[in-house]
Scaffold this active site. Sequence first.
Site, PDB file in Angstrom:
ATOM      1  N   LYS A   1      -4.961  -0.039   2.604  1.00 22.07           N
ATOM      2  CA  LYS A   1      -4.893   0.361   4.016  1.00 22.07           C
ATOM      3  C   LYS A   1      -5.988   1.369   4.355  1.00 22.07           C
ATOM      4  O   LYS A   1      -6.523   1.348   5.463  1.00 22.07           O
ATOM      5  CB  LYS A   1      -3.508   0.934   4.354  1.00 22.07           C
TER       6      LYS A   1
ATOM      7  N   LYS B   1      -2.675 -11.885   2.718  1.00 25.77           N
ATOM      8  CA  LYS B   1      -1.349 -12.231   3.238  1.00 25.77           C
ATOM      9  C   LYS B   1      -1.355 -12.158   4.766  1.00 25.77           C
ATOM     10  O   LYS B   1      -2.151 -11.413   5.352  1.00 25.77           O
ATOM     11  CB  LYS B   1      -0.270 -11.323   2.637  1.00 25.77           C
TER      12      LYS B   1
ATOM     13  N   LYS C   1       0.722  -8.505  10.486  1.00 20.39           N
ATOM     14  CA  LYS C   1       0.815  -8.340  11.936  1.00 20.39           C
ATOM     15  C   LYS C   1      -0.296  -7.470  12.511  1.00 20.39           C
ATOM     16  O   LYS C   1      -0.564  -7.502  13.698  1.00 20.39           O
ATOM     17  CB  LYS C   1       2.200  -7.835  12.366  1.00 20.39           C
TER      18      LYS C   1
HETATM   19  N1  AQP Z   1       2.772 -12.557   4.730  1.00 18.66           N
HETATM   20  C1  AQP Z   1       3.978 -12.238   4.302  1.00 18.66           C
HETATM   21  N2  AQP Z   1       4.702 -13.124   3.570  1.00 18.66           N
HETATM   22  C2  AQP Z   1       5.941 -12.807   3.142  1.00 18.66           C
HETATM   23  N3  AQP Z   1       6.540 -11.624   3.398  1.00 18.66           N
HETATM   24  C3  AQP Z   1       5.858 -10.719   4.129  1.00 18.66           C
HETATM   25  N4  AQP Z   1       6.166  -9.468   4.566  1.00 18.66           N
HETATM   26  C4  AQP Z   1       5.134  -8.982   5.281  1.00 18.66           C
HETATM   27  N5  AQP Z   1       4.143  -9.877   5.326  1.00 18.66           N
HETATM   28  C5  AQP Z   1       4.545 -10.971   4.630  1.00 18.66           C
HETATM   29  C6  AQP Z   1       7.415  -8.799   4.288  1.00 18.66           C
HETATM   30  O1  AQP Z   1       7.912  -8.266   5.516  1.00 18.66           O
HETATM   31  C7  AQP Z   1       8.557  -7.031   5.255  1.00 18.66           C
HETATM   32  C8  AQP Z   1       8.104  -5.991   6.235  1.00 18.66           C
HETATM   33  O2  AQP Z   1       6.821  -5.601   6.062  1.00 18.66           O
HETATM   34  P1  AQP Z   1       6.277  -4.287   6.795  1.00 18.66           P
HETATM   35  O3  AQP Z   1       6.220  -4.484   8.244  1.00 18.66           O
HETATM   36  O4  AQP Z   1       7.021  -3.090   6.368  1.00 18.66           O
HETATM   37  O5  AQP Z   1       4.848  -4.113   6.257  1.00 18.66           O
HETATM   38  P2  AQP Z   1       3.877  -5.126   5.678  1.00 18.66           P
HETATM   39  O6  AQP Z   1       4.407  -5.750   4.425  1.00 18.66           O
HETATM   40  O7  AQP Z   1       2.602  -4.367   5.526  1.00 18.66           O
HETATM   41  O8  AQP Z   1       3.819  -6.225   6.823  1.00 18.66           O
HETATM   42  P3  AQP Z   1       2.578  -6.667   7.655  1.00 18.66           P
HETATM   43  O9  AQP Z   1       2.975  -7.747   8.579  1.00 18.66           O
HETATM   44  O10 AQP Z   1       1.415  -6.944   6.750  1.00 18.66           O
HETATM   45  O11 AQP Z   1       2.328  -5.394   8.513  1.00 18.66           O
HETATM   46  P4  AQP Z   1       1.047  -4.507   8.671  1.00 18.66           P
HETATM   47  O12 AQP Z   1      -0.014  -5.428   9.140  1.00 18.66           O
HETATM   48  O13 AQP Z   1       1.430  -3.486   9.678  1.00 18.66           O
HETATM   49  O14 AQP Z   1       0.736  -3.895   7.323  1.00 18.66           O
HETATM   50  C9  AQP Z   1       8.317  -6.663   3.791  1.00 18.66           C
HETATM   51  O15 AQP Z   1       9.493  -6.959   3.056  1.00 18.66           O
HETATM   52  C10 AQP Z   1       7.193  -7.571   3.395  1.00 18.66           C
HETATM   53  O16 AQP Z   1       7.240  -7.901   2.019  1.00 18.66           O
END
Ligand code: AQP
Length: 334
Positions: free
Chosen positions: A118, A202, A205
Amino acid sequence: MPQETLTNKTIFSGIQPSGILHIGNYLGAIRQWIKLQQDNTTIFCIVDEHAITVPYDPKTLPDRVLDVAAAYIAAGIDPEKSIVFVQSNVAAHTELAWLLSTIAPYGQMSRMTQFKDKSKKLSSKDAISLALFSYPVLMAADILLYGTQVVPVGEDQKQHIELTRDIAEKFNSQFGETFILPEPYIPTDSARIMSLTDPAKKMSKSDAEKSYIALTDAPDVIRKKIAGAVTDTEAIFSFKKSGPAVKNLLAIYKAFSDKTEEEIEKQFDDATYKDFKSALAETVITTLEPFQKKYNEIRSEDTELRLILGKGGHRAQGIANAKLHEVKIKMGLV
Ligand code: AQP
């Protein structure tokens, strides 16, 4: 942890309101939570204090929080069964995070890969906040406040759970038995969904809109995003032999169609990318339709949603404040 043992456990998990929830968040997290809430004590948080560790827009954050809450409920999280609440409504999270940071090992913290990933996205060293570095300690506080035994997480979060266990163990040995050591839980049927534009990353969002399918995307937007998804040079539809881009699209198809891999490979044996992508888009659209209907109903009337979050916050406070009180006494603070 074997999946059959998951009954009568205390389970905590959360999602950051850092953008619009996508199919990865659903398939990798929320879909599992819905199953787990049947036979366990489940606590699902909207972790807004984690979302502010990177640059964000304070004007849209309140709406994002409600969006995530509405998505939880529309997807099937039952606020009568599970505690659903907003992290910043329970002050014990940040207070415990500070207390735990006094014993969090700096060397181990410096090895956290999420921090490295990050912080690379930020423009300069000064744009990296101290909070982004200490994010895993706040996550440890989230988990430890509730006597959590199991944390359903993606593979990428395992390192944070290990740190949480190490912090809990250190606290227990230094100040006396206080915290339960949580276990990560990565269900075998949870999919890791990759970006539509770069299958090496991956689905996230906070990435460009065309790289993810939001749970709230309109049918035409879904069709357009899937049509624009990257593929491999040769059209082979095989869960083993396709390249990473097509494997990812096949995984999405499998998750939304509930067909077996063999059935899917047979179905698209002679297909073109155009045929496959249009079948995939229609399957995703149809599956998301009931969710979207419910989501729009919940989201158009915020009063009910705010009541649910208020009640959830109250229940969470009761548990969290008692644990925080115990911690402060043990640390000689009260
Ligand atoms: N691509 C993915 N495939 C499967 N699981 C996913 N998760 C996130 N992306 C994928 C799961 O969603 C949960 C919440 O995640 P989070 O919002 O706490 O943070 P993150 O994992 O960093 O999700 P994002 O979408 O990638 O958000 P940003 O872009 O803000 O960092 C977790 O259980 C994660 O495993």
